[in-house]
Design a protein around this motif. Structure first.
Motif, PDB file in Angstrom:
ATOM      1  N   ASP A   1      55.684  12.057 -67.745  1.00  0.00           N
ATOM      2  CA  ASP A   1      56.816  12.419 -66.884  1.00  0.00           C
ATOM      3  C   ASP A   1      56.464  12.072 -65.443  1.00  0.00           C
ATOM      4  N   SER A   2      56.974  10.926 -64.993  1.00  0.00           N
ATOM      5  CA  SER A   2      56.623  10.452 -63.650  1.00  0.00           C
ATOM      6  C   SER A   2      57.287  11.277 -62.550  1.00  0.00           C
ATOM      7  N   GLY A   3      58.207  12.163 -62.937  1.00  0.00           N
ATOM      8  CA  GLY A   3      58.849  13.018 -61.943  1.00  0.00           C
ATOM      9  C   GLY A   3      58.180  14.363 -61.780  1.00  0.00           C
ATOM     10  N   SER A   4      57.130  14.605 -62.572  1.00  0.00           N
ATOM     11  CA  SER A   4      56.424  15.885 -62.516  1.00  0.00           C
ATOM     12  C   SER A   4      55.334  15.854 -61.448  1.00  0.00           C
ATOM     13  N   LYS A   5      55.455  16.702 -60.444  1.00  0.00           N
ATOM     14  CA  LYS A   5      54.459  16.745 -59.378  1.00  0.00           C
ATOM     15  C   LYS A   5      53.101  17.199 -59.912  1.00  0.00           C
ATOM     16  N   ASN A   6      53.104  18.149 -60.827  1.00  0.00           N
ATOM     17  CA  ASN A   6      51.847  18.636 -61.399  1.00  0.00           C
ATOM     18  C   ASN A   6      51.148  17.547 -62.203  1.00  0.00           C
ATOM     19  N   MET A   7      51.948  16.782 -62.969  1.00  0.00           N
ATOM     20  CA  MET A   7      51.383  15.703 -63.753  1.00  0.00           C
ATOM     21  C   MET A   7      50.770  14.639 -62.851  1.00  0.00           C
ATOM     22  N   LEU A   8      51.511  14.263 -61.795  1.00  0.00           N
ATOM     23  CA  LEU A   8      51.019  13.244 -60.875  1.00  0.00           C
ATOM     24  C   LEU A   8      49.771  13.717 -60.136  1.00  0.00           C
ATOM     25  N   LYS A   9      49.753  14.985 -59.758  1.00  0.00           N
ATOM     26  CA  LYS A   9      48.574  15.536 -59.080  1.00  0.00           C
ATOM     27  C   LYS A   9      47.359  15.457 -59.976  1.00  0.00           C
ATOM     28  N   ASP A  10      47.529  15.807 -61.247  1.00  0.00           N
ATOM     29  CA  ASP A  10      46.427  15.756 -62.209  1.00  0.00           C
ATOM     30  C   ASP A  10      45.971  14.316 -62.427  1.00  0.00           C
ATOM     31  N   TYR A  11      46.949  13.403 -62.537  1.00  0.00           N
ATOM     32  CA  TYR A  11      46.623  11.991 -62.755  1.00  0.00           C
ATOM     33  C   TYR A  11      45.823  11.413 -61.584  1.00  0.00           C
ATOM     34  N   TYR A  12      46.306  11.635 -60.363  1.00  0.00           N
ATOM     35  CA  TYR A  12      45.643  11.064 -59.190  1.00  0.00           C
ATOM     36  C   TYR A  12      44.280  11.718 -58.932  1.00  0.00           C
TER      37      TYR A  12
END
Length: 207
Positions: A147-158
Motif C-alpha cells: 500500500d503505497s499510500g500508507s505512511k506507516n508502510m513507507l516509514k518501515d520500508y525507508y
C-alpha cells in the motif's frame, strides 16, 4: 536485478556495463573472462584475448536465463578465488541485495584487485503514492501487495532501506574495495570515466 523502472532492468544495464568494460580491456590486449552466478555458478567463460571472446560473453549475458532463483554473492566470490589463481582486476556487478558476504568479499579483495559496481534503480528510493502495488518476489516465488499510500508502510520500508544501504557501505569499507555507484536511467559512462581517472591519479601519487 530484474527490476527496472526505466527503459531497462538493472540486469540489462549490468550486461551493458560489462560489455563496455570488456571492450575497453581488449583495447589494452588484456585477457577477459566472465563468471555469472545466482545461488549457484551459472556460467564460466575462461579469460581469453580477442573480440570473439567478448562477443561470446555479450551473447551469454543477453540470453542469460538463470537456473537458480536466489542470490549468493559468497558463491560467486568463492568461485572467483578458486578459478582465477593469478591476481586479476575483478568487477563485481550487482545490486548487492544479499547478506553474510562480507568475509568472502574481504578475502577476494586481498587476492584480487576487486571493484564493486553497485547498481540501483531510482524507484527503489522513491515509491509513488499510487495505491496498492502488486510485487512479485522471484527468490521466494510469491506475490504481495504494497500500500503505497500508507505512511506507516513507507516509514518501515525507508527505514529498512536505510539500514540496508548503511550495512552495504560498511561491508565495502571493511573490505577496502573500490566502488562505482550506477543509477538505472542515468548516464553511466561519466561515472566510469571519473572512477578510472581518480584511480589513475591515486596510482600516480602512490607511485
Amino acid at each position: 536485478m530484474f527490476f527496472g523502472s526505466k527503459i531497462q532492468t538493472k540486469a540489462t544495464l549490468a550486461a551493458e556495463i560489462v560489455s563496455v568494460l570488456a571492450f575497453s580491456a581488449i583495447r589494452n590486449n588484456d585477457r577477459v573472462g566472465m563468471l555469472t552466478f545466482t545461488d549457484k555458478i551459472e556460467k564460466v567463460i575462461k579469460p581469453a584475448k580477442g573480440k570473439n571472446n567478448i562477443l561470446r560473453m555479450i551473447d551469454e549475458l543477453l540470453s542469460f536465463k538463470p537456473e537458480g532463483v536466489k542470490t549468493s554473492l559468497s558463491v560467486g566470490l568463492k568461485a572467483i578465488n578458486e578459478i582465477w589463481k593469478k591476481k586479476a582486476i575483478v568487477f563485481l556487478v550487482s545490486d548487492f541485495k544479499d547478506v553474510d558476504y562480507g568475509r568472502d568479499l574481504k578475502l577476494t579483495a586481498k587476492k584480487h584487485d576487486l571493484i564493486c559496481i553497485d547498481i540501483t534503480d531510482p524507484r527503489e528510493f522513491d515509491i509513488p503514492n499510487i495505491g496498492l502495488i502488486n510485487f512479485y518476489d522471484a527468490e521466494k516465488d510469491q506475490s504481495f501487495l504494497l500500500d503505497s499510500g500508507s505512511k506507516n508502510m513507507l516509514k518501515d520500508y525507508y527505514t529498512k532501506l536505510s539500514e540496508f544501504v548503511t550495512e552495504k557501505q560498511d561491508i565495502f569499507k571493511q573490505a577496502n574495495v573500490d566502488t562505482i555507484n550506477i543509477i538505472n536511467g542515468l548516464p553511466y559512462l561519466p561515472e566510469l570515466i571519473k572512477f578510472f581517472n581518480n584511480r589513475q591519479k591515486r596510482k600516480q601519487v602512490l607511485g
